[in-house]
Design a protein around this motif. Structure first.
Motif, mmCIF file in Angstrom:
data_model
loop_
_atom_site.group_PDB
_atom_site.id
_atom_site.type_symbol
_atom_site.label_atom_id
_atom_site.label_comp_id
_atom_site.label_asym_id
_atom_site.label_seq_id
_atom_site.Cartn_x
_atom_site.Cartn_y
_atom_site.Cartn_z
ATOM 1 N N LEU A 742 0.812 -1.223 0.000
ATOM 2 C CA LEU A 742 0.000 0.000 0.000
ATOM 3 C C LEU A 742 0.844 1.272 0.000
ATOM 4 O O LEU A 742 0.312 2.360 0.239
ATOM 5 C CB LEU A 742 -0.931 -0.006 1.224
ATOM 6 C CG LEU A 742 -1.907 -1.185 1.310
ATOM 7 C CD1 LEU A 742 -2.717 -1.096 2.589
ATOM 8 C CD2 LEU A 742 -2.827 -1.200 0.098
ATOM 9 N N ASN A 743 2.106 1.172 -0.291
ATOM 10 C CA ASN A 743 2.975 2.344 -0.315
ATOM 11 C C ASN A 743 2.520 3.288 -1.445
ATOM 12 O O ASN A 743 2.385 2.866 -2.597
ATOM 13 C CB ASN A 743 4.422 1.900 -0.559
ATOM 14 C CG ASN A 743 5.408 3.006 -0.278
ATOM 15 O OD1 ASN A 743 5.129 4.189 -0.489
ATOM 16 N ND2 ASN A 743 6.587 2.623 0.170
ATOM 17 N N PRO A 744 2.281 4.571 -1.144
ATOM 18 C CA PRO A 744 1.818 5.493 -2.196
ATOM 19 C C PRO A 744 2.829 5.685 -3.322
ATOM 20 O O PRO A 744 2.455 6.139 -4.415
ATOM 21 C CB PRO A 744 1.566 6.810 -1.449
ATOM 22 C CG PRO A 744 2.067 6.629 -0.091
ATOM 23 C CD PRO A 744 2.301 5.196 0.177
ATOM 24 N N LEU A 745 4.125 5.357 -3.112
ATOM 25 C CA LEU A 745 5.079 5.391 -4.218
ATOM 26 C C LEU A 745 4.711 4.396 -5.313
ATOM 27 O O LEU A 745 4.986 4.631 -6.483
ATOM 28 C CB LEU A 745 6.486 5.073 -3.699
ATOM 29 C CG LEU A 745 7.242 6.188 -2.976
ATOM 30 C CD1 LEU A 745 8.566 5.669 -2.460
ATOM 31 C CD2 LEU A 745 7.456 7.392 -3.897
ATOM 32 N N PHE A 746 4.055 3.271 -4.910
ATOM 33 C CA PHE A 746 3.718 2.217 -5.868
ATOM 34 C C PHE A 746 2.249 2.232 -6.275
ATOM 35 O O PHE A 746 1.905 1.759 -7.360
ATOM 36 C CB PHE A 746 4.071 0.846 -5.276
ATOM 37 C CG PHE A 746 5.463 0.761 -4.740
ATOM 38 C CD1 PHE A 746 6.537 1.231 -5.486
ATOM 39 C CD2 PHE A 746 5.712 0.220 -3.490
ATOM 40 C CE1 PHE A 746 7.831 1.154 -4.997
ATOM 41 C CE2 PHE A 746 7.002 0.141 -2.994
ATOM 42 C CZ PHE A 746 8.075 0.612 -3.738
ATOM 43 N N LEU A 804 9.227 10.426 2.241
ATOM 44 C CA LEU A 804 7.996 10.626 1.472
ATOM 45 C C LEU A 804 7.466 12.058 1.625
ATOM 46 O O LEU A 804 6.842 12.600 0.693
ATOM 47 C CB LEU A 804 6.935 9.615 1.899
ATOM 48 C CG LEU A 804 7.251 8.151 1.578
ATOM 49 C CD1 LEU A 804 6.158 7.246 2.104
ATOM 50 C CD2 LEU A 804 7.409 7.959 0.069
ATOM 51 N N SER A 805 7.710 12.677 2.772
ATOM 52 C CA SER A 805 7.290 14.072 2.940
ATOM 53 C C SER A 805 8.085 14.996 2.016
ATOM 54 O O SER A 805 7.541 15.955 1.449
ATOM 55 C CB SER A 805 7.473 14.503 4.406
ATOM 56 O OG SER A 805 6.628 13.756 5.247
ATOM 57 N N VAL A 806 9.379 14.704 1.857
ATOM 58 C CA VAL A 806 10.181 15.478 0.906
ATOM 59 C C VAL A 806 9.653 15.264 -0.503
ATOM 60 O O VAL A 806 9.531 16.209 -1.307
ATOM 61 C CB VAL A 806 11.659 15.081 1.018
ATOM 62 C CG1 VAL A 806 12.483 15.674 -0.122
ATOM 63 C CG2 VAL A 806 12.228 15.518 2.364
ATOM 64 N N ARG A 807 9.341 14.023 -0.794
ATOM 65 C CA ARG A 807 8.782 13.727 -2.124
ATOM 66 C C ARG A 807 7.478 14.483 -2.342
ATOM 67 O O ARG A 807 7.225 15.034 -3.432
ATOM 68 C CB ARG A 807 8.535 12.211 -2.217
ATOM 69 C CG ARG A 807 7.859 11.733 -3.500
ATOM 70 C CD ARG A 807 8.810 11.726 -4.647
ATOM 71 N NE ARG A 807 8.216 11.137 -5.837
ATOM 72 C CZ ARG A 807 8.793 11.106 -7.028
ATOM 73 N NH1 ARG A 807 10.014 11.629 -7.201
ATOM 74 N NH2 ARG A 807 8.206 10.566 -8.073
ATOM 75 N N ARG A 808 6.603 14.511 -1.300
ATOM 76 C CA ARG A 808 5.325 15.223 -1.443
ATOM 77 C C ARG A 808 5.559 16.723 -1.580
ATOM 78 O O ARG A 808 4.784 17.428 -2.253
ATOM 79 C CB ARG A 808 4.446 14.934 -0.219
ATOM 80 C CG ARG A 808 3.040 15.513 -0.332
ATOM 81 C CD ARG A 808 2.231 15.259 0.923
ATOM 82 N NE ARG A 808 0.896 15.764 0.770
ATOM 83 C CZ ARG A 808 0.545 17.042 0.864
ATOM 84 N NH1 ARG A 808 1.489 17.974 1.108
ATOM 85 N NH2 ARG A 808 -0.704 17.431 0.712
ATOM 86 N N LEU A 809 6.630 17.258 -0.942
ATOM 87 C CA LEU A 809 6.923 18.681 -1.039
ATOM 88 C C LEU A 809 7.241 19.076 -2.475
ATOM 89 O O LEU A 809 6.894 20.185 -2.923
ATOM 90 C CB LEU A 809 8.105 19.016 -0.119
ATOM 91 C CG LEU A 809 8.518 20.482 -0.023
ATOM 92 C CD1 LEU A 809 7.389 21.321 0.573
ATOM 93 C CD2 LEU A 809 9.784 20.637 0.803
ATOM 94 N N PHE A 810 7.840 18.155 -3.217
ATOM 95 C CA PHE A 810 8.195 18.465 -4.599
ATOM 96 C C PHE A 810 7.109 18.060 -5.589
ATOM 97 O O PHE A 810 6.938 18.708 -6.624
ATOM 98 C CB PHE A 810 9.513 17.767 -4.977
ATOM 99 C CG PHE A 810 10.718 18.397 -4.355
ATOM 100 C CD1 PHE A 810 11.311 19.514 -4.934
ATOM 101 C CD2 PHE A 810 11.265 17.897 -3.181
ATOM 102 C CE1 PHE A 810 12.428 20.100 -4.372
ATOM 103 C CE2 PHE A 810 12.382 18.486 -2.614
ATOM 104 C CZ PHE A 810 12.972 19.595 -3.191
ATOM 105 N N LYS A 811 6.349 16.962 -5.288
ATOM 106 C CA LYS A 811 5.404 16.440 -6.268
ATOM 107 C C LYS A 811 3.947 16.760 -5.962
ATOM 108 O O LYS A 811 3.085 16.626 -6.838
ATOM 109 C CB LYS A 811 5.558 14.912 -6.378
ATOM 110 C CG LYS A 811 6.920 14.473 -6.901
ATOM 111 C CD LYS A 811 7.127 14.966 -8.339
ATOM 112 C CE LYS A 811 8.462 14.524 -8.885
ATOM 113 N NZ LYS A 811 8.721 15.012 -10.257
ATOM 114 N N GLY A 812 3.649 17.117 -4.734
ATOM 115 C CA GLY A 812 2.271 17.426 -4.422
ATOM 116 C C GLY A 812 1.511 16.211 -3.884
ATOM 117 O O GLY A 812 2.065 15.310 -3.240
#
Length: 909
Positions: A742-746, A804-812
């Motif tokens: 269930l990882n949101p990356l996948f 994942l928070s860093v990823r969300r900061l860049f990707k939304g």
């Protein structure tokens, strides 16, 4: 035909009585001689035989075992020189031992004689010459005599020497001669002289060969040549069979078996154009009674069992081949069978002893006959169930009268249960919980409503009354037998009630039968108390009390199902677990705790069958306040209270079970409420989302902490292992669901529009905090691996949350891996991991946690690899330089930090 049979029995009885008196007189003389020879005071009864022996010549060839020979031995040894022997008190004299006076021999004497015979037989080596000359020659000779008669008849038929009448007459004379020869040899004092050759008893073999010849002659006269009618042939064959059985008193059990076989085969050999059931079973009754009397005299259990089996087989054959059954005949032979068992076989010590094969045979065949009457379609219209009920009641009465006939109780109970279970239409029964009720498609298997209901009530009363009365009477003297009565006293009524409810009642609501179940509940509870008061010590409990209370619990289960709907049934079943636990305050019956555990198992079974408690269509969509809350919550609270109460009274395995059930139902309550709320009020089999899975993980971690706390207050193996299991399950959830499936990356699932309080906060940061707190709390309370595992998982969750928070900061909102990665984002990961590594190192040093320090080293190592392998090729310009500068500064700082730390430790040492 009956008159002839009765006359034959009377004649045989008179003859055998006279023989009994003669043999008893002779054996009394022999006993007196033996006593004199053993050195006791000489007796008057030995004077006459001694005087007779003195008149005989010295070389007289006396038959071995005769009175004269014994007297001669006494005279030769000087045992008869006393002139005036003292008189014998006939009332106090030891009775002689012989074939008729069987009561003079005790089981100890039989055992000693058998042991002595076995010892002497083992002491002597087997001699092939002795075996050939004693046993085999006699056996083969007997068979040869029988075959010789048959071959003689065959030769005369083939050669045409004699007519049929002469041949049959000669065969009959030959049979009579062999019987007479066997009797002559026996009467002249025959005794087996060789040890181990008792099986080659010549008189018995001659008598058996003669009986076979007579059987064959009479059957040929009727079946082959038609010289005599069926009535006379039937009577003669029966007389020969019964006479052969009677002759077994002096010839042994094998001859009795031959006679019984012939007697039972007689109805099959003699056919009639108009068969009469009364004649058949009247004849079988005479054979059974004669066999029972002889078997009882000699204590031949095998012969008695064979007689019951033969009679039972004839009864079943009659029921299978006769289209119109005569139930009066079946009742007659059933009563005769029970009478022979109870009044002939089970008399004296055998009536109170252990269960034997004769009782088992009677229980099997009578029970099978009654079951056929219950279930056969042809017998229903003729009132078969009523006759079957009478047979079952008679079986229970016989078991009540003779304790050794307890097999009849088991047979009657099994047949009653099976007969009523056959009423239920199990092939067309299903639970339609979507509509809120039980449904039955089709009719019952047996349309016997008018008969089965009153019969069921009568049988239930009989089993309850006799069961509890006998259990009360036997509780102190014979606990196992009392348990048998108590078991059927509750089992049969409950099966009858259940079957009548499903077959003829209202499956959804049946208040009448619910009242009956309530009455059974009260009655069984009172009966258990009555039985317990009769034990020594009183109110101690036992197997009989346990069966009665288990019956009360099942009655309560039926009552709740009959009177209430699905939702209230689950709630009340859970609450019912409190009652047995509270009862342990006043009674320490071991079964009470297990009754609470049984209620918990019943609740889990209902939940497994219908997780929505009331059916999916009737479940409200309102979050939290719906049937799921009481359906899961009330049993959880009830199980917890029961565990608390049992811990203060019995404190056994039931307490551990209730603790586990309480923890499980508590977790299920939270999990089901979360799933209900997350899916809009629908409980289905859909795949859970990451948010839902995060809640389940938090529940598992919280349950682990609660179980640890409870174990600290009230130590329990269930709480201890339950807390370990909760921690392991939560770790498996995190590794399998949060990081992989269930990882949101996948999955590219939405992480929410709110910057901080979003899906990442719920699925990674909160579980990281919970796992860290549990690891800290479990230190020194649980094994080291447990705390280390939770601490490592907490570190991984923090790493995932930050990344994942860093990823969300860049990707939304959507952070799927396939959406690419910019250079500044790549550099940010390196900087973040280095900062987190340093923070973990500081935390590990401060908390003295080796796990955190190892996690810090692993994270920094990952950052180093990323910088050298990934950043060097992907980053350009100032970002590449900053990446290496930052890495170098962090590593040098860590080195300085460890040098200062080690220097301080050395000074302190």
């Amino acid at each position: 035909m009956f008159e002839i049979g009765i006359i034959a029995i009377i004649v045989l009885f008179v003859v055998t009585t006279r023989q009994h008196k003669r043999i008893k007189r002779i054996e009394s003389d022999l006993a007196a001689v033996r006593e004199a020879l053993a050195g006791h005071a000489p007796v008057a009864a030995a004077a006459e035989p001694a005087a007779v022996a003195k008149e005989l010549p010295k070389d007289a060839d006396l038959p071995e075992g005769t009175v004269a020979q014994a007297a001669a031995v006494e005279a030769a040894t000087g045992g008869g020189k006393a002139s005036e022997p003292p008189p014998i008190d006939e009332d106090k004299a030891e009775p002689a031992v012989g074939p008729w006076n069987w009561r003079a021999r005790t089981p100890d004497e039989d055992a000693q004689e058998a042991t002595a015979s076995a010892a002497s037989a083992s002491a002597k080596p087997r001699d092939i010459e002795t075996a050939l000359g004693t046993r085999w020659a006699v056996w083969v000779g007997g068979i040869a005599l029988a075959l010789g008669g048959l071959f003689l008849v065959k030769y005369t038929i083939e050669a045409g020497v004699f007519g049929p009448g002469v041949r049959l007459t000669m065969a009959s004379i030959l049979g009579l001669v062999m019987v007479a020869g066997g009797e002559f040899i026996r009467r002249t004092g025959f005794k087996v002289p060789v040890q181990g050759a008792a099986g080659a008893y010549i008189p018995a073999i001659l008598t058996a060969a003669g009986a076979f010849t007579l059987f064959g002659a009479i059957y040929a006269a009727h079946g082959v040549y038609g010289f005599i009618g069926p009535g006379l042939a039937f009577t003669l064959l029966g007389i020969i069979g019964i006479a052969t059985i009677a002759a077994a008193l002096v010839h042994g059990q094998a001859l009795a078996g031959i006679g019984l076989l012939g007697a039972l085969a007689t109805p099959m050999l003699v056919s009639s154009q108009s068969p009469n059931a009364w004649a058949l079973f009247g004849y079988l009754a005479i054979v059974l009674a004669a066999t029972g009397a002889i078997a009882r005299i000699r204590r031949w259990a095998l012969l008695m069992t064979a007689a019951f089996v033969g009679t039972g087989l004839w009864t079943l054959l009659y029921m299978a081949e006769t289209p119109q059954l005569d139930f009066a005949v079946l009742m007659f032979i059933s009563v005769v069978t029970l009478a022979v068992l109870v009044f002939l076989w089970l008399t004296g010590d055998d009536g109170e002893g252990r269960v034997g094969w004769p009782s088992v045979a009677v229980a099997f065949f009578l029970g099978l006959s009654a079951l056929v009457m219950f279930s056969a379609t042809d017998s229903l219209a003729q009132g078969g169930p009523a006759w079957a009920a009478i047979i079952l009641i008679a079986m229970v009465a016989a078991a009540l009268y003779r304790r050794g006939a307890v097999a009849l109780l088991h047979g009657a109970g099994i047949v009653a249960a099976l007969a009523y279970l056959f009423l239920m239409p199990l092939d067309s029964l299903w639970l339609d919980l979507s509509n809120g009720y039980l449904s039955v498609d089709g009719m019952t298997a047996v349309r016997a409503d008018g008969q089965m209901r009153p019969i069921g009530i009568l049988l239930g009363i009989v089993f309850i009354g006799t069961g509890f009365w006998s259990a009360h009477r036997l509780a102190a003297s014979n606990p196992n037998r009392a348990a048998s009565w108590a078991f059927w006293g509750v089992t049969a009524p409950l099966v009858i009630l259940l079957s009548l409810w499903i077959a003829f009642g209202d499956i959804d609501r049946d208040f009448l039968r619910a009242l009956i179940a309530l009455a059974l509940l009260v009655g069984f509870t009172a009966g258990a108390e009555w039985i317990a008061r009769s034990k020594r010590p009183p109110l101690f409990g036992g197997l009989a009390v346990s069966f009665a209370l288990i019956g009360a619990g099942v009655a309560a289960l039926l009552m709740i199902h009959m009177a209430f709907g699905s939702g209230m049934t689950t709630v009340l079943l859970g609450a019912a677990a409190i009652v047995p636990a509270l009862a342990t305050r006043w009674r320490r019956y071991p079964v009470l705790g297990w009754l609470s555990a049984g209620a918990a198992v019943a609740v889990l079974a209902r939940i497994a069958f219908d997780p929505t408690i009331v059916g999916a269509e009737f479940l409200s969509r309102t979050p939290v306040f719906n049937w799921l809350l009481p359906g899961y919550g009330v049993p959880a609270l009830a199980f917890g209270f029961a565990a608390w109460q049992l811990a203060r009274t019995t404190n056994g395995r039931p307490r551990l079970i209730m603790e586990a059930m309480a923890a499980l139902c508590g977790l299920l309550t939270l999990a089901m409420l979360v799933r209900h709320a997350m899916h809009g009020g629908v409980i289905d089999a859909g795949v859970p989302t990451l948010a839902e899975q995060a809640i389940y993980t938090l529940i598992a971690l919280g349950a682990g902490a609660i179980l640890v706390a409870l174990d600290m207050r009230s130590p329990s193996s269930v709480l201890r292992y339950g807390s370990l299991a909760a921690g392991v399950v939560s770790v498996l959830f995190i590794l399998g669901q949060h990081f992989a499936v269930l990882n949101p990356l996948f999955t590219d699932e939405s992480t929410g529009r709110i910057p901080v309080f979003n899906l990442l906060f719920l699925a990674y940061l909160l579980p990281a905090i919970a796992a860290g707190v549990l690891a800290l709390y479990a230190r020194d309370k649980r094994p080291y691996w447990y705390s280390a595992m939770l601490a490592a998982v907490a570190a991984l969750l923090l790493f995932a949350y930050a990344t994942l928070s860093v990823r969300r900061l860049f990707k939304g909102e959507f952070i799927a891996l396939w959406s690419g990665m910019e250079q500044i984002e790549t550099y940010s990961y390196s900087a973040l991991w280095l900062v987190m590594g340093v923070a973990l190192l500081a935390g590990g040093v401060r908390l003295r946690s080796q796990v955190l320090r190892i996690a810090s080293a692993a994270l920094i190592a990952i950052a180093v690899l990323k910088v050298f392998l990934f950043d060097m090729s992907e980053l350009e310009g100032v970002l590449r330089a900053l990446s290496f500068i930052g890495l170098g500064a962090v590593l040098i700082g860590i080195g300085l930090f460890y040098q200062r730390l080690l220097t301080r430790a050395a000074k302190a040492g």
